[in-house]
Design a protein around this motif. Structure first.
Motif, short mmCIF file in Angstrom:
data_model
loop_
_atom_site.label_atom_id
_atom_site.label_comp_id
_atom_site.label_asym_id
_atom_site.label_seq_id
_atom_site.Cartn_x
_atom_site.Cartn_y
_atom_site.Cartn_z
N THR A 36 1.06 -1.48 0.03
CA THR A 36 0.04 -0.03 -0.41
C THR A 36 1.05 1.37 -0.07
O THR A 36 0.87 2.27 -1.21
CB THR A 36 -0.21 -0.28 1.42
OG1 THR A 36 -1.16 -1.50 1.44
CG2 THR A 36 -1.45 1.31 0.92
N LEU A 37 2.00 0.80 0.58
CA LEU A 37 2.57 2.27 1.19
C LEU A 37 3.40 3.08 -0.14
O LEU A 37 3.58 3.96 -1.06
CB LEU A 37 3.73 2.22 2.03
CG LEU A 37 3.08 2.35 3.69
CD1 LEU A 37 4.08 2.54 4.30
CD2 LEU A 37 2.65 3.97 3.52
N ALA A 38 4.18 1.71 -0.94
CA ALA A 38 4.97 1.67 -2.02
C ALA A 38 3.66 2.29 -3.58
O ALA A 38 4.17 2.89 -4.31
CB ALA A 38 5.55 0.07 -2.68
N ASN A 39 3.04 1.80 -3.27
CA ASN A 39 2.20 2.31 -4.77
C ASN A 39 1.36 3.60 -4.03
O ASN A 39 0.53 4.71 -5.01
CB ASN A 39 0.79 1.63 -4.70
CG ASN A 39 0.91 0.80 -5.23
OD1 ASN A 39 1.23 0.34 -6.75
ND2 ASN A 39 0.90 -0.71 -4.69
N GLN A 77 17.74 2.40 -3.07
CA GLN A 77 17.43 2.78 -4.39
C GLN A 77 16.31 2.27 -4.51
O GLN A 77 16.22 3.23 -5.57
CB GLN A 77 18.76 2.09 -4.84
CG GLN A 77 20.22 2.42 -4.23
CD GLN A 77 20.54 4.41 -4.63
OE1 GLN A 77 20.14 4.56 -5.66
NE2 GLN A 77 21.06 4.62 -3.29
N SER A 78 15.67 1.29 -4.37
CA SER A 78 14.35 0.47 -5.02
C SER A 78 13.46 1.69 -4.53
O SER A 78 12.81 1.80 -5.83
CB SER A 78 14.55 -0.54 -4.82
OG SER A 78 14.35 -0.39 -2.89
N ALA A 79 13.70 2.16 -3.21
CA ALA A 79 13.05 3.44 -3.23
C ALA A 79 12.78 4.39 -4.13
O ALA A 79 11.56 5.15 -4.56
CB ALA A 79 12.39 3.32 -1.61
N LEU A 80 14.08 4.78 -4.21
CA LEU A 80 14.30 6.29 -4.81
C LEU A 80 14.07 5.79 -6.55
O LEU A 80 13.68 6.76 -6.62
CB LEU A 80 15.10 6.59 -4.57
CG LEU A 80 16.11 7.13 -2.95
CD1 LEU A 80 17.49 7.80 -3.11
CD2 LEU A 80 14.87 8.57 -3.26
N ASN A 81 13.71 4.81 -6.65
CA ASN A 81 14.20 4.79 -8.65
C ASN A 81 12.57 4.15 -8.81
O ASN A 81 13.20 3.14 -10.13
CB ASN A 81 15.19 3.83 -8.78
CG ASN A 81 16.96 4.64 -9.52
OD1 ASN A 81 16.77 5.58 -9.56
ND2 ASN A 81 17.39 3.99 -7.67
N GLY A 82 11.57 3.56 -7.47
CA GLY A 82 10.62 3.39 -8.12
C GLY A 82 10.42 1.42 -8.20
O GLY A 82 10.01 0.96 -8.99
N ASP A 83 11.39 0.63 -7.28
CA ASP A 83 11.91 -0.44 -8.23
C ASP A 83 11.07 -0.91 -6.72
O ASP A 83 11.39 -1.51 -6.10
CB ASP A 83 12.88 -1.06 -7.69
CG ASP A 83 13.29 -2.21 -8.15
OD1 ASP A 83 12.12 -3.25 -9.04
OD2 ASP A 83 14.61 -2.96 -8.49
N ILE A 84 9.46 -1.16 -7.39
CA ILE A 84 8.68 -2.15 -6.05
C ILE A 84 8.82 -3.65 -6.21
O ILE A 84 8.66 -3.64 -4.02
CB ILE A 84 7.20 -1.95 -6.92
CG1 ILE A 84 6.75 0.06 -7.38
CG2 ILE A 84 6.05 -2.32 -5.73
CD1 ILE A 84 5.79 0.45 -7.13
N PRO A 85 9.52 -4.09 -6.49
CA PRO A 85 9.47 -5.63 -6.62
C PRO A 85 10.11 -5.92 -5.75
O PRO A 85 10.49 -6.39 -4.75
CB PRO A 85 9.87 -6.63 -7.79
CG PRO A 85 9.26 -4.85 -9.10
CD PRO A 85 8.90 -3.37 -8.28
N LEU A 86 11.53 -4.60 -5.59
CA LEU A 86 12.24 -5.32 -5.05
C LEU A 86 12.83 -4.66 -3.44
O LEU A 86 13.25 -5.23 -2.50
CB LEU A 86 13.75 -4.77 -5.34
CG LEU A 86 14.88 -4.73 -4.51
CD1 LEU A 86 15.72 -5.83 -4.56
CD2 LEU A 86 16.06 -3.78 -4.97
#
Length: 330
Positions: free
Chosen positions: A28-31, A282-291
């Motif tokens: 939910t937070l990632a989206n 890095q995944s949060a800053l680059n929108g890498d939701i699966p990682l």
């Protein structure tokens, strides 16, 4: 059902409940994050047409409703398919496995340092209450416990790496060197400073807690009886105090695992250390939701098993806790 079976079932239910809650909250937070994963994938100098952006969204499943994406993702997790990292173009499990090794080396070294040094300093201060040693270590720990890990890491990097040149500026191994040619000494050299910084806050907390418990043990009735028998301070500490002090120290040490992981995110970022914490940022800053979601699940498992090991050790250190727990379950 035996006590061991009840213990296993109870903790299995807890683990499943925890992972489900973490998966829902993290997804939910990632989206809801302001970073658009499609734009992040396309890069800052985006010259792609809208049709190409739509094709990227369809390829990664970002064009589907959030509920559908969640069930597709969680279904893949249950079957061993955690998705593909957008940044690294590799399976998420492969990236996590590679990064977990360096993170475990960092956190494990820091965890051992904080536990051993914190316990030793706490016992020393408690047995020497009121002396200059006690006041010096206590004051130092109070300052360290209030200092942010990020700030301590920057100071250590500037002083020990930039000015003195004793340690490298970052990374887990020398840059430009083939992995097969990196020696164990090289890895330890890169590991020491981040691990020392990461252990500082844990050392402070365990030292202060152990100091208070040692003082309580020194002022107890059995301490008075030991002194009446002619035992020295060292004999009293070895024969009587250490066992009673060990339980709260073990409790605090394993309870610090979640804080240790949170601190590792900041320390790895400052030292460019390629671990799970750095991958999460890095995944949060680059929108890498699966990682990002994969790292969240692994982090929850890490903290859960740390607490589980602590609960098991409580019964080993103090059998009264195990007997009381069995009586309640029965």
């Amino acid at each position: 059902m035996s006590a061991q079976a009840r213990f296993i079932v109870k903790n299995a239910v807890r683990m499943v409940t925890l992972l489900f809650a973490v998966s829902v909250i993290s997804f939910t937070l990632a989206n809801l994050a302001p970073i658009d994963p499609v734009s992040a994938y396309a890069g800052s100098e985006n010259h792609l047409s809208q049709e190409q952006l739509d094709a990227i969204a369809a390829h990664w499943g970002f064009d589907q409703p959030p509920v559908t994406r969640y069930f597709n993702w969680i279904g893949g997790v249950l079957t061993g398919d955690w998705g593909v990292s957008v940044m690294y173009q590799r399976p998420v499990l492969d990236v996590i496995a590679e990064r977990a090794l360096t993170s475990l080396a960092l956190m494990g070294t820091a965890w051992v340092l904080s536990g051993v040094l914190g316990f030793a300093l706490g016992v020393l201060c408690g047995m020497r209450q009121g002396t200059w040693t006690d006041r010096l270590v206590k004051g130092f720990c109070l300052v360290l416990s209030a200092a942010p890990t990020f700030w301590l890491a920057l100071l250590a990097l500037v002083f020990f790496s930039v000015q003195l040149g004793w340690f490298p500026m970052g990374l887990a191994a020398p840059s430009g060197v083939v992995a097969s040619e990196v020696t164990l000494l090289d890895r330890l050299w890169h590991l020491f400073l981040p691990a020392l910084v990461l252990s500082v806050t844990g050392i402070a907390n365990i030292t202060l807690q152990t100091r208070e418990k040692t003082i309580e043990a020194r002022e107890s009735d059995y301490a008075l009886f030991a002194r009446a028998r002619g035992e020295s301070a060292g004999q009293f500490a070895r024969r009587h105090a250490l066992r009673n002090i060990a339980l709260p120290a073990v409790t605090l040490q394993f309870a610090s695992i979640s804080e240790l992981f949170g601190g590792s995110v900041l320390a790895e970022q400052v030292f460019s250390y390629p671990g799970l914490g750095n991958a999460a940022v890095q995944s949060a800053l680059n929108g890498d939701i699966p990682l990002l979601l994969g790292v969240a699940l692994v982090s929850a498992l890490f903290v859960f098993f740390g607490n589980l090991i602590a609960n098991v050790l409580y019964g080993v250190v103090d059998p009264r806790i195990r007997q009381g727990s069995e009586a309640v379950d029965g």
